[in-house]
Write a protein that holds these residues in place. Structure first.
Motif, short mmCIF file in Angstrom:
data_model
loop_
_atom_site.label_atom_id
_atom_site.label_comp_id
_atom_site.label_asym_id
_atom_site.label_seq_id
_atom_site.Cartn_x
_atom_site.Cartn_y
_atom_site.Cartn_z
N THR A 1 21.42 16.33 21.69
CA THR A 1 22.14 17.28 22.54
C THR A 1 21.40 17.49 23.85
OG1 THR A 1 22.93 18.37 20.53
CG2 THR A 1 23.25 19.54 22.60
N LYS A 2 20.07 17.59 23.78
CA LYS A 2 19.27 17.74 25.01
C LYS A 2 19.49 16.56 25.95
CE LYS A 2 15.19 20.25 23.38
NZ LYS A 2 13.74 20.15 23.18
N LYS A 3 19.43 15.36 25.38
CA LYS A 3 19.61 14.16 26.21
C LYS A 3 21.02 14.13 26.80
CE LYS A 3 16.26 11.17 23.93
NZ LYS A 3 16.07 9.98 23.09
N PHE A 4 22.00 14.52 26.01
CA PHE A 4 23.37 14.52 26.50
C PHE A 4 23.55 15.49 27.66
CE2 PHE A 4 27.67 16.26 26.48
CZ PHE A 4 28.38 15.10 26.75
N VAL A 5 23.00 16.69 27.52
CA VAL A 5 23.08 17.67 28.60
C VAL A 5 22.34 17.14 29.83
CG1 VAL A 5 22.42 20.01 29.30
CG2 VAL A 5 23.45 19.63 27.07
N GLY A 6 21.25 16.43 29.60
CA GLY A 6 20.53 15.80 30.71
C GLY A 6 21.38 14.77 31.43
N VAL A 7 22.16 14.01 30.67
CA VAL A 7 23.06 13.02 31.27
C VAL A 7 24.13 13.73 32.11
CG1 VAL A 7 24.87 11.32 30.76
CG2 VAL A 7 22.69 11.21 29.57
#
Length: 184
Positions: free
Chosen positions: A80-86
């Motif tokens: 989820t963190k990586k997705f929000v970063g994207v």
């Protein structure tokens, strides 16, 4: 599983679908859904966070760092963190609420559930929620995931949204209908 073309036709739907596919492949659908529910609650409660995701003057790096800090505070999982970063890197944070909603719809469809949003003038107790869930399950023939909210302005009754269908039995709507009938 086939995902409704209505969901994936939108930008937020495509992001949600991509996140769902990643989460499903890694076996983290429930975890990501929980993370997104935390994020959704934070967005509803924090005007600052809402302002952050809608701020066009914020650069990609600043938005990414800010959202990483938010993700850390909320205890979000790595995916989820990586997705929000994207989303931050692609300057799509403003689509986050719609992505969260679309992800929930996709996950519910995969489980054979239907999401229903119920608005009442006063908070519903557990027995009322259970009874309403059973009635909606009987009506749709599917398992129901109920999301409740309170809006005192409807005065009484309920407003139920299931997909694109809305059942409005609120007193406010009935009074407005009566007022219109009296004008005629």
């Amino acid at each position: 599983m086939e995902i409704s073309s209505g969901i994936t036709a939108s930008l937020s739907g495509r992001y949600a679908s991509a996140l769902f596919d990643l989460a499903n492949d890694q076996g983290f659908v429930s975890a990501v859904e929980g993370d997104l529910e935390k994020l959704d609650a934070a967005l509803r409660e924090s005007a600052d966070l809402k302002g952050l995701i809608n701020n066009p003057q914020l650069g990609r790096d600043e938005a990414g760092r800010a959202m990483d800090a938010v993700a850390g505070l909320l205890g979000l999982g790595e995916l989820t963190k990586k997705f929000v970063g994207v989303l931050a890197a692609n300057r799509r944070l403003s689509a986050l609420p719609d992505v969260i909603r679309a992800f929930g719809q996709i996950a519910a469809a995969q489980r054979g559930e239907v999401s229903a949003e119920v608005t009442s003038a006063h908070a519903l107790d557990d027995a009322q929620v259970a009874a309403l869930t059973e009635k909606l399950k009987a009506r749709t023939g599917k398992s129901i995931k109920l999301k409740t909210s309170v809006d005192p302005e409807i005065l009484g009754g309920l407003v139920v949204k299931i997909g694109s269908q809305m059942i409005d039995s609120s007193i406010r709507t009935r009074l407005n209908s009566l007022a219109q009938a009296m004008k005629a």
